[in-house]
Scaffold this active site. Structure first.
Site, PDB file in Angstrom:
ATOM      1  N   TRP A 102       0.838  -1.193   0.132  1.00 40.12           N
ATOM      2  CA  TRP A 102      -0.143  -0.183  -0.122  1.00 40.12           C
ATOM      3  C   TRP A 102       1.062   1.180   0.311  1.00 40.12           C
ATOM      4  O   TRP A 102       0.721   2.444  -0.309  1.00 40.12           O
ATOM      5  CB  TRP A 102      -1.290  -0.043   0.928  1.00 40.12           C
ATOM      6  CG  TRP A 102      -2.161  -0.639   1.081  1.00 40.12           C
ATOM      7  CD1 TRP A 102      -2.251  -2.559   1.451  1.00 40.12           C
ATOM      8  CD2 TRP A 102      -3.328  -0.871  -0.230  1.00 40.12           C
ATOM      9  NE1 TRP A 102      -3.130  -2.797   0.808  1.00 40.12           N
ATOM     10  CE2 TRP A 102      -3.629  -2.228  -0.288  1.00 40.12           C
ATOM     11  CE3 TRP A 102      -3.107  -0.015  -1.202  1.00 40.12           C
ATOM     12  CZ2 TRP A 102      -5.046  -2.150  -0.820  1.00 40.12           C
ATOM     13  CZ3 TRP A 102      -4.268  -0.547  -2.289  1.00 40.12           C
ATOM     14  CH2 TRP A 102      -5.231  -1.451  -1.990  1.00 40.12           C
ATOM     15  N   ASP A 174      -1.375   6.880   6.374  1.00 39.66           N
ATOM     16  CA  ASP A 174      -2.014   5.848   6.059  1.00 39.66           C
ATOM     17  C   ASP A 174      -2.244   5.357   6.802  1.00 39.66           C
ATOM     18  O   ASP A 174      -1.275   4.290   7.607  1.00 39.66           O
ATOM     19  CB  ASP A 174      -1.403   5.398   5.203  1.00 39.66           C
ATOM     20  CG  ASP A 174      -3.186   4.665   4.660  1.00 39.66           C
ATOM     21  OD1 ASP A 174      -3.415   4.359   5.280  1.00 39.66           O
ATOM     22  OD2 ASP A 174      -3.003   4.121   3.441  1.00 39.66           O
ATOM     23  N   LYS A 198     -12.381  -0.629   7.757  1.00 36.30           N
ATOM     24  CA  LYS A 198     -11.803  -2.011   8.418  1.00 36.30           C
ATOM     25  C   LYS A 198     -11.700  -1.566  10.412  1.00 36.30           C
ATOM     26  O   LYS A 198     -12.669  -2.285  11.035  1.00 36.30           O
ATOM     27  CB  LYS A 198     -10.258  -2.009   8.648  1.00 36.30           C
ATOM     28  CG  LYS A 198      -9.389  -2.605   6.943  1.00 36.30           C
ATOM     29  CD  LYS A 198      -8.353  -1.311   6.734  1.00 36.30           C
ATOM     30  CE  LYS A 198      -8.173  -1.933   5.475  1.00 36.30           C
ATOM     31  NZ  LYS A 198      -8.400  -2.986   4.556  1.00 36.30           N
TER      32      LYS A 198
END
Lengths: 362, 362
Positions: A102, A174, A198
């Site tokens: 990511w 992030d 999440k």
């Protein structure tokens, strides 16, 4: 049906109590005679809900007064573009820490807008993946900001400490898969962002926490819905926000507060992760290849001795009501995402299944 | 409580049957033991749901095979930037038709990316607002595309016919408040987009229907989540989509199909609108200032003889379970949004209240 244990990496398990409440009031919210998702975002009922959710998140993370909390759309992928668009100002380069999939995606997107100084921090010793400590990150003096991802969801490699850089460095993190999993010192960050799906609520909502002095520097080409200053000015209602996701997040924040907040969650998360890693480490059948110091407490990856066995594990697990356990396609194996809403019983059920599978397939 | 009639402009009323179904299966969707919003967008259950919703929308609007249907985030406001980013190619100018607030906002955002040739088509005769017919629009030969908004939500001024331009013109239409309200000939458009929160589902989802030959021209600075080609390549799952909103939209599409599709809806919508406009026109108390040919069948605006009376109307209406009736802040007065999910009984209830209010306040 029997209780299902959902280890999906995202969209992910939500607190049962939250879903029950949402179900109960889905057709008549706050005695309005309408569903929360049918009401104007500018009406007084939703407005109060939005303000309360924002304040609850501020309380939970102890967000200082000089930070704005924004409820955006577009996911972390959207922020991969929004961050450089908002923060470069008159600078042309930024530091991107590469710790996995990511953070690398973020760096790739940023190349559209600036020169990316990509710093690879993954290490490998004796087959174990680790991450270089912040003290060894070679930062660029000209960089407008440092971007990193403290928890890489795919293989479960993580950094737990807050940034330790000089305070004039603008740090962007992030936190999609780690927000609200442990206390953080928000004042060490310039921008924090996280997809909701999440640890917060349904997908389609992105939380952005931004220090006020960083507002107002967006480049001219920034789409308005990505411009932090515009979003802040309009209290995240410059355009119609994802109201149902915002409402659900508010319910999750209340649930977290009632359970004792982020400190308590951190204890529980550590206990869950330790139990699961212990079960993996004590087995000769399963393995996890992340070095102990960098093992995520949110996403626990593990493998059996072979791909066919992994596949069988996932199939049989589903028959035992353990779902969402398949590893990401680029990592293979299995992955148990044990976000806040997954309780210790779920982890114990997974471990019991793992032991039974090892007994019958080992 | 008594039935509430919700005339909110968006987020707006949803079909009661759809909400009932969502409520029923909120904690256990398709026997998964989980909520639809807790499941991976890459799992087979959600994937099947996503494909079915897309096909149902394709059926409802008779979308030709050479068009992609995308499920995006960021609302129409996001598309205000995405459209020029995707469609300019090597051109530098575009035609923007100004028919009111939203089309003007689109033109303003586009100025970040190109030279905007803004065409004002609002006319005023005897205090009535009308719109110049397409034959009188002075289009620019160098324009990469023509952008317009057939239904301006704020004051309820509308264009009902499909574009009539030469087929080599790329026509882009913001159908946020009119999609699925009447049949359209999709082949006359290059790109259609619509925020979901009026005639489709919860807010936070944006539908984009794009002709395939227009893909692949996005400028380098386009955020990936706004790049139509990327979104098409990944079946709208380049990043995590708003799964719950997608699922809800799918339920709405099924509901529409069962009721007879867009043709049947168009009949019902015309009947509802005619009844309401007739009640306004026959009264000396209420007025609507849109010329008959351009009166929206989705958003019906009207005013009483004074601002104080308007305010009182909104207050008393709420006491009678008629909500969401206040006009937009820039238009004042009242506005009844009568999307597909608002039935004739709701319109009759509103008219009865209007007549009672006129009787007691006229």
């Amino acid at each position: 049906m029997n209780k299902v244990y959902n280890f999906s990496a995202g969209p992910a398990i939500l607190p049962h109590e939250v879903l029950k409440q949402a179900q109960h009031e889905l057709l008549n919210w706050q005695d309005t005679g309408a569903s929360v998702m049918e009401l104007s975002h500018r009406g007084k009922e939703f407005d109060a809900c939005a303000i309360e959710a924002t304040q609850d998140l501020r309380d939970l993370l102890a967000v200082p007064a000089n930070y704005k909390i924004l409820f955006c759309q577009g996911g972390a992928r959207g922020q991969f573009a929004a961050v450089p668009m908002n923060l470069l100002g008159n600078k042309t380069t930024a530091d991107y820490i590469n710790s996995g999939y990511w953070s690398q995606c973020a760096a790739e997107e940023a190349q559209k807008y600036c020169t990316v100084n990509e710093l690879h921090i993954r290490t490998e010793h004796d087959g174990k993946v680790g991450l270089k400590p912040m003290s060894e990150w070679n930062l660029n003096k000209e960089a407008a900001f440092i971007h990193y991802c403290p928890n890489e969801t795919i293989d479960g490699v993580a950094i737990f400490n807050d940034p330790t850089f000089a305070k004039d460095k603008v740090v962007v993190a992030d936190l999609s898969s780690s927000i609200l999993s442990q206390p953080i010192d928000v004042s060490r960050y310039g921008v924090i962002y996280a997809g909701a799906q999440k640890n917060i609520g349904p997908s389609g909502l992105t939380i952005v926490i931004v220090r006020e002095d960083l507002l107002g520097k967006a480049s001219r080409i920034t789409p308005s819905i990505f411009d932090y200053q515009i979003m802040a000015k309009y209290d995240s209602m410059f355009n119609t926000p994802p109201t149902f996701a915002w409402y659900m997040s508010g319910l999750v924040f209340k649930w977290l507060k009632q359970l004792g907040g982020v400190e308590k969650m951190h204890e529980l998360n550590q206990a869950k992760a330790q139990l699961l890693y212990k079960a993996i480490d004590q087995s000769d059948f399963y393995r996890n290849n992340i070095s102990v110091a960098n093992r995520s407490i949110m996403n626990v990856s593990f493998m059996s001795p072979g791909e066919e066995l992994d596949k069988r594990f996932v199939e049989l697990a589903k028959q035992e009501n353990i779902i969402g356990i398949k590893g990401h396609r680029i990592a293979g194996g299995m992955r148990a995402s044990i976000y806040n809403a997954m309780d210790l019983d779920g982890v114990k059920a997974l471990i019991a299944f793992m032991q039974e599978f090892e007994r019958t397939h080992g």
